[in-house]
Design a protein around this motif. Structure first.
Motif, PDB file in Angstrom:
ATOM      1  N   TRP A  57      -5.177   0.004  -7.594  1.00  0.00           N
ATOM      2  CA  TRP A  57      -3.931  -0.760  -7.538  1.00  0.00           C
ATOM      3  C   TRP A  57      -3.310  -0.820  -8.925  1.00  0.00           C
ATOM      4  CZ3 TRP A  57      -2.325  -3.225  -2.911  1.00  0.00           C
ATOM      5  CH2 TRP A  57      -3.252  -3.146  -1.862  1.00  0.00           C
ATOM      6  N   ASP A 101       0.853  -1.190   0.000  1.00  0.00           N
ATOM      7  CA  ASP A 101       0.000   0.000   0.000  1.00  0.00           C
ATOM      8  C   ASP A 101       0.889   1.240   0.000  1.00  0.00           C
ATOM      9  OD1 ASP A 101      -1.798   2.031   0.392  1.00  0.00           O
ATOM     10  OD2 ASP A 101      -2.814   1.110   2.105  1.00  0.00           O
ATOM     11  N   SER A 146     -10.316   2.262  -3.712  1.00  0.00           N
ATOM     12  CA  SER A 146      -8.887   1.973  -3.827  1.00  0.00           C
ATOM     13  C   SER A 146      -8.541   1.733  -5.282  1.00  0.00           C
ATOM     14  CB  SER A 146      -8.498   0.745  -2.984  1.00  0.00           C
ATOM     15  OG  SER A 146      -9.188  -0.408  -3.428  1.00  0.00           O
ATOM     16  N   THR A 177      -0.523  -2.566 -11.365  1.00  0.00           N
ATOM     17  CA  THR A 177       0.218  -3.823 -11.455  1.00  0.00           C
ATOM     18  C   THR A 177       0.900  -3.930 -12.807  1.00  0.00           C
ATOM     19  OG1 THR A 177       0.021  -6.241 -11.439  1.00  0.00           O
ATOM     20  CG2 THR A 177      -1.895  -5.002 -12.195  1.00  0.00           C
ATOM     21  N   LEU A 228      -5.330  -8.962  -4.122  1.00  0.00           N
ATOM     22  CA  LEU A 228      -5.873  -7.936  -3.232  1.00  0.00           C
ATOM     23  C   LEU A 228      -6.493  -8.571  -1.992  1.00  0.00           C
ATOM     24  CD1 LEU A 228      -7.475  -5.416  -5.740  1.00  0.00           C
ATOM     25  CD2 LEU A 228      -5.083  -5.823  -5.163  1.00  0.00           C
ATOM     26  N   ARG A 259      -0.852  -0.232  -4.292  1.00  0.00           N
ATOM     27  CA  ARG A 259      -1.990   0.667  -4.111  1.00  0.00           C
ATOM     28  C   ARG A 259      -1.498   2.110  -4.178  1.00  0.00           C
ATOM     29  NH1 ARG A 259      -6.399   0.819   0.906  1.00  0.00           N
ATOM     30  NH2 ARG A 259      -7.665   2.519   0.038  1.00  0.00           N
TER      31      ARG A 259
END
Length: 398
Positions: free
Chosen positions: A307, A195, A305, A309, A323, A219
């Motif tokens: 994220w 995070d 949220s 990748t 997650l 994140r």
């Protein structure tokens, strides 16, 4: 009480084989056994009185805080054992917050905790957790020294902080821990889940992970730059998400994902070029495509949220599983702290902090490896050649 030749003795003999002194290995077993068996607060005094039936806290305190044994081989052995048994699917990075009342314990200061969202008097650290369907186990740790400790020679001397240990960014510490895992210990690399929301250096984190060739899910928040247009304009993640929220048919609801009602979208951030003074800024500038997984809130267009990748070819269910592992790791770390005495360390030294968290890892690994669902996947630790255990003889360290 201490029981000769039980499985905890065998486990500790295998784990502490790198300790050069017999007394160190015996005290190591006493401390781990205390973390496993003593209920409530696991202070050195309570461990010695409950397990040995006498006051041996000075010797046990010396073993944890001052003894010269190297914690790195012990952590490496733990990482090997849990790597085989857990078959982890991710390395999840968590902040470690240890509240303190005084100011003399190593690394203590008024510090902002990202986890708690407030400033408090505490030690801050990072832990890398191996996480899989069978469980969670800490495999590496770093203590984050505040900047105020760099010039405080008095406190550094009292806490025996090595000269080379200085304040550095948490991502520098994370890279050091990951390099030790992959290069030093030759652990199989796992996707790194971390995070970085609220961090102004999320881009540096992502670049560092990519430089190391590690898969990741990071994140981030809406201010993270993701693209640079030909005009030189920087596009933030928030800009991209605003456009996505206006699109139709892009939101899906996960089944069996990180939680009920998990509404998400995935979007690709294309590789972008860029030249001149602005080149190299923003994660979209490297020559590769990245995927963003967005969890939408209940209000239209609101984001819970996001994220980023580099697993752009991965299926959405696989990304959602990562997650979910992140959420699980946080809960497991909290339980570990309560069961294995993570917050009960009473010492003040740099060496003592690293010794304590390593022995906490050992106690947790022992509990974890005894679970029937985990034990089937692990090899048995070797018995000590002498067959002697901490129950045979406990002596003061020289």
């Amino acid at each position: 009480m201490l029981t000769p030749s039980d499985d905890l003795s065998v486990f500790c003999a295998s784990l502490f084989a790198s300790m050069p002194r017999v007394a160190q290995r015996r005290w190591g077993e006493v401390y781990v056994r205390g973390l496993v068996e003593v209920p409530g607060r696991k202070s050195v005094r309570r461990i010695s009185e409950r397990l040995l039936g006498r006051r041996a806290d000075q010797s046990l305190q010396q073993f944890v805080n001052q003894s010269s044994w190297d914690w790195q081989p012990v952590r490496e052995r733990i990482a090997q054992l849990v790597g085989v048994a857990l078959q982890p699917r991710a390395w999840v990075v968590e902040e470690v917050v240890l509240p303190k009342s005084g100011r003399n314990s190593v690394g203590v200061d008024q510090q902002y905790s990202q986890t708690l969202g407030r400033v408090l008097n505490c030690q801050l650290g990072l832990v890398v957790l191996a996480v899989g369907p069978r469980g969670t186990a800490p495999v590496n740790w770093r203590l984050l020294l505040p900047l105020s400790w760099d010039a405080d020679e008095e406190r550094r001397a009292r806490s025996r902080v090595p000269d080379e240990e200085r304040h550095s960014s948490r991502w520098h510490h994370l890279f050091d821990a990951l390099d030790e895992l992959t290069t030093g210990w030759r652990a199989r690399p796992q996707p790194v889940v971390v995070d970085a929301s609220g961090s102004p250096s999320a881009v540096a984190l992502i670049r560092g992970l990519e430089t190391r060739g590690l898969p990741y899910a990071v994140r981030v928040d809406g201010s993270t730059p993701v693209e640079r247009l030909a005009s030189g304009e920087t596009i933030t993640l928030g800009d991209r998400l605003a456009r996505t929220a206006q699109a139709r048919g892009t939101v899906r609801e996960a089944r069996g994902g990180p939680g009920p009602g998990f509404r998400y979208s995935t979007l690709l951030i294309p590789a972008s070029g860029g030249s001149g003074a602005g080149a190299g800024q923003g994660i979209g500038l490297a020559q590769r495509t990245r995927k963003v997984v967005v969890r939408w809130g209940t209000e239209p267009g609101s984001v819970e949220s996001a994220w980023v990748t580099n697993a752009e070819g991965a299926r959405s269910p696989d990304l959602l599983e990562l997650l979910a592992l992140s959420s699980r790791a946080g809960r497991d770390l909290q339980r570990l702290s309560e069961l294995s005495g993570l917050r009960h360390f009473e010492g003040r030294s740099f060496r003592g902090w690293h010794h304590h968290v390593t022995l906490v890892s050992a106690a947790h690994a022992y509990r974890l490896l005894r679970r029937p669902s985990v034990a089937a996947g692990r090899p048995s630790p070797q018995r000590p050649a002498s067959g002697r255990t901490a129950a045979d003889h406990v002596e003061c360290l020289p």
